[in-house]
Scaffold this motif. Structure first.
Motif, PDB file in Angstrom:
ATOM      1  N   ARG A 193      14.838  26.218  13.602  1.00  0.00           N
ATOM      2  CA  ARG A 193      15.166  25.013  12.916  1.00  0.00           C
ATOM      3  C   ARG A 193      15.542  25.463  11.310  1.00  0.00           C
ATOM      4  O   ARG A 193      16.630  25.275  10.830  1.00  0.00           O
ATOM      5  CB  ARG A 193      14.702  23.810  13.187  1.00  0.00           C
ATOM      6  CG  ARG A 193      15.480  22.630  12.779  1.00  0.00           C
ATOM      7  CD  ARG A 193      14.567  21.369  13.075  1.00  0.00           C
ATOM      8  NE  ARG A 193      13.229  21.722  12.290  1.00  0.00           N
ATOM      9  CZ  ARG A 193      12.167  20.648  12.351  1.00  0.00           C
ATOM     10  NH1 ARG A 193      12.005  19.760  13.156  1.00  0.00           N
ATOM     11  NH2 ARG A 193      10.925  20.839  11.782  1.00  0.00           N
ATOM     12  N   LYS A 194      14.555  25.865  10.848  1.00  0.00           N
ATOM     13  CA  LYS A 194      14.495  26.198   9.317  1.00  0.00           C
ATOM     14  C   LYS A 194      15.672  27.464   9.056  1.00  0.00           C
ATOM     15  O   LYS A 194      16.153  27.144   8.121  1.00  0.00           O
ATOM     16  CB  LYS A 194      13.040  26.749   9.080  1.00  0.00           C
ATOM     17  CG  LYS A 194      12.182  25.497   8.980  1.00  0.00           C
ATOM     18  CD  LYS A 194      10.849  26.017   8.425  1.00  0.00           C
ATOM     19  CE  LYS A 194       9.787  24.905   8.262  1.00  0.00           C
ATOM     20  NZ  LYS A 194       8.380  25.160   7.713  1.00  0.00           N
ATOM     21  N   SER A 199      20.710  22.095  15.003  1.00  0.00           N
ATOM     22  CA  SER A 199      22.092  21.986  15.906  1.00  0.00           C
ATOM     23  C   SER A 199      23.126  21.051  15.378  1.00  0.00           C
ATOM     24  O   SER A 199      22.795  20.163  14.583  1.00  0.00           O
ATOM     25  CB  SER A 199      21.635  21.557  17.541  1.00  0.00           C
ATOM     26  OG  SER A 199      20.859  22.641  17.864  1.00  0.00           O
ATOM     27  N   ARG A 200      24.417  21.031  15.829  1.00  0.00           N
ATOM     28  CA  ARG A 200      25.514  20.110  15.328  1.00  0.00           C
ATOM     29  C   ARG A 200      25.833  19.003  16.130  1.00  0.00           C
ATOM     30  O   ARG A 200      26.405  17.948  15.905  1.00  0.00           O
ATOM     31  CB  ARG A 200      26.743  21.114  15.023  1.00  0.00           C
ATOM     32  CG  ARG A 200      26.406  21.895  14.087  1.00  0.00           C
ATOM     33  CD  ARG A 200      28.026  22.749  13.907  1.00  0.00           C
ATOM     34  NE  ARG A 200      28.157  23.744  12.767  1.00  0.00           N
ATOM     35  CZ  ARG A 200      29.126  24.363  12.339  1.00  0.00           C
ATOM     36  NH1 ARG A 200      30.401  24.111  13.092  1.00  0.00           N
ATOM     37  NH2 ARG A 200      29.024  25.280  11.582  1.00  0.00           N
ATOM     38  N   PHE A 205      21.509  20.583  20.771  1.00  0.00           N
ATOM     39  CA  PHE A 205      19.950  20.357  20.469  1.00  0.00           C
ATOM     40  C   PHE A 205      19.205  20.285  21.923  1.00  0.00           C
ATOM     41  O   PHE A 205      18.103  21.122  21.940  1.00  0.00           O
ATOM     42  CB  PHE A 205      19.722  19.019  19.835  1.00  0.00           C
ATOM     43  CG  PHE A 205      18.140  18.891  19.471  1.00  0.00           C
ATOM     44  CD1 PHE A 205      17.625  19.322  18.459  1.00  0.00           C
ATOM     45  CD2 PHE A 205      17.797  17.854  20.300  1.00  0.00           C
ATOM     46  CE1 PHE A 205      16.255  19.277  18.298  1.00  0.00           C
ATOM     47  CE2 PHE A 205      16.270  17.583  20.125  1.00  0.00           C
ATOM     48  CZ  PHE A 205      15.591  18.385  19.089  1.00  0.00           C
ATOM     49  N   GLN A 206      19.655  19.631  22.806  1.00  0.00           N
ATOM     50  CA  GLN A 206      18.803  19.665  24.170  1.00  0.00           C
ATOM     51  C   GLN A 206      18.970  20.995  24.754  1.00  0.00           C
ATOM     52  O   GLN A 206      18.063  21.435  25.389  1.00  0.00           O
ATOM     53  CB  GLN A 206      19.397  18.604  25.042  1.00  0.00           C
ATOM     54  CG  GLN A 206      18.829  18.225  26.492  1.00  0.00           C
ATOM     55  CD  GLN A 206      17.424  17.708  26.005  1.00  0.00           C
ATOM     56  OE1 GLN A 206      17.358  16.824  25.251  1.00  0.00           O
ATOM     57  NE2 GLN A 206      16.504  18.230  26.708  1.00  0.00           N
TER      58      GLN A 206
END
Length: 250
Positions: A193-194, A199-200, A205-206
């Motif tokens: 994530r960094k 995610s957009r 994201f899931q």
């Protein structure tokens, strides 16, 4: 101005100059004087503005209260000798101060017992009859009386199946008493994530969370991540083949 003129002009050197040269010197000096006068005037205006701004705070102007913090820090501090003579006050209410607490409604018209319906750990619905803790909260709501005082008693019960698993590690030495392993398992997702910025969409994201879950689960079970994904793709294209499971085989 003539470059042949000396840098320092005294009476003798001025007497040797012509009238035109003297006039030119006077004109140049008057220009310099006017520039200096302008600079001095601007500095005086800035000093007056700073004096006025120094005395302004949230009580006598439209400045926000956050600006008063800097002003308070500039106040004269109490000398160490005077400060040592004064007794230090403890935080909270001082002796002799009459405390104020919220008073209850004085009556309860109805009681509502709120018991857990499903265990958050194992999902079972069987709980011990005696509550471990009861949290009470009185609520005044409009009814025909016209006010009814209802006291809600929220019971915290112990699950008869897993007991909320707080002391599960005492009977099972293979279970660690902390969540350090879970923190280490999340490190891969946090690092990604960094780097990528997240995610957009929640759908992507899931998907990312599902893939990282498979990766970490296979690592913990000593299984090949590539083989698991290959079996999952083959099962997805073949309706007659079952998908691989992440549940450990005992």
């Amino acid at each position: 101005m003539n470059q042949n003129l000396p840098q320092e002009l005294d009476r003798e050197s001025l007497n040797q100059l012509s009238k035109e040269e003297l006039v030119e010197i006077i004109i140049e000096q008057s220009k310099v004087i006017r520039k200096l006068q302008k600079i001095i005037y601007e500095l005086q205006q800035e000093i007056e503005r700073l004096k006025v701004s120094r005395d302004l705070d949230s009580s006598n102007s439209s400045k926000p209260p956050s600006g008063d913090i800097h002003k308070k820090s500039e106040n004269k501090k109490v000398p160490p000798q005077e400060e040592s003579n004064q007794p230090k006050k403890k935080p909270g209410g001082q002796p002799g101060h009459q405390g104020k607490t919220r008073k209850g409604f004085g009556r309860v018209d109805r009681y509502e017992i709120l018991r857990p319906t499903e265990c958050a750990c194992c999902g079972q619905k069987a709980f011990a009859h005696t509550a471990v803790k009861v949290k009470k909260q009185s609520v005044a709501q409009l009814v025909e009386r016209p006010i009814e005082i209802v006291e809600y008693q929220r019971h915290t019960c112990q699950c008869e199946c897993c007991a909320h698993q707080w002391w599960y590690f005492l009977e099972n030495p293979e279970v660690p008493p902390d969540n350090n392993q879970a923190e280490r398992s999340l490190r891969l997702a946090v690092t990604k994530r960094k780097v990528s910025g997240g995610s957009r969409s929640m759908e992507r994201f899931q998907h990312t969370a599902n893939l990282l879950t498979v990766v970490q689960t296979c690592r913990r079970q000593g299984r090949s991540v590539i083989d698991f994904f290959a079996q999952a793709l083959i099962a997805g294209s073949n309706n007659y083949q079952s998908s691989p499971s992440l549940l450990p085989q005992y």
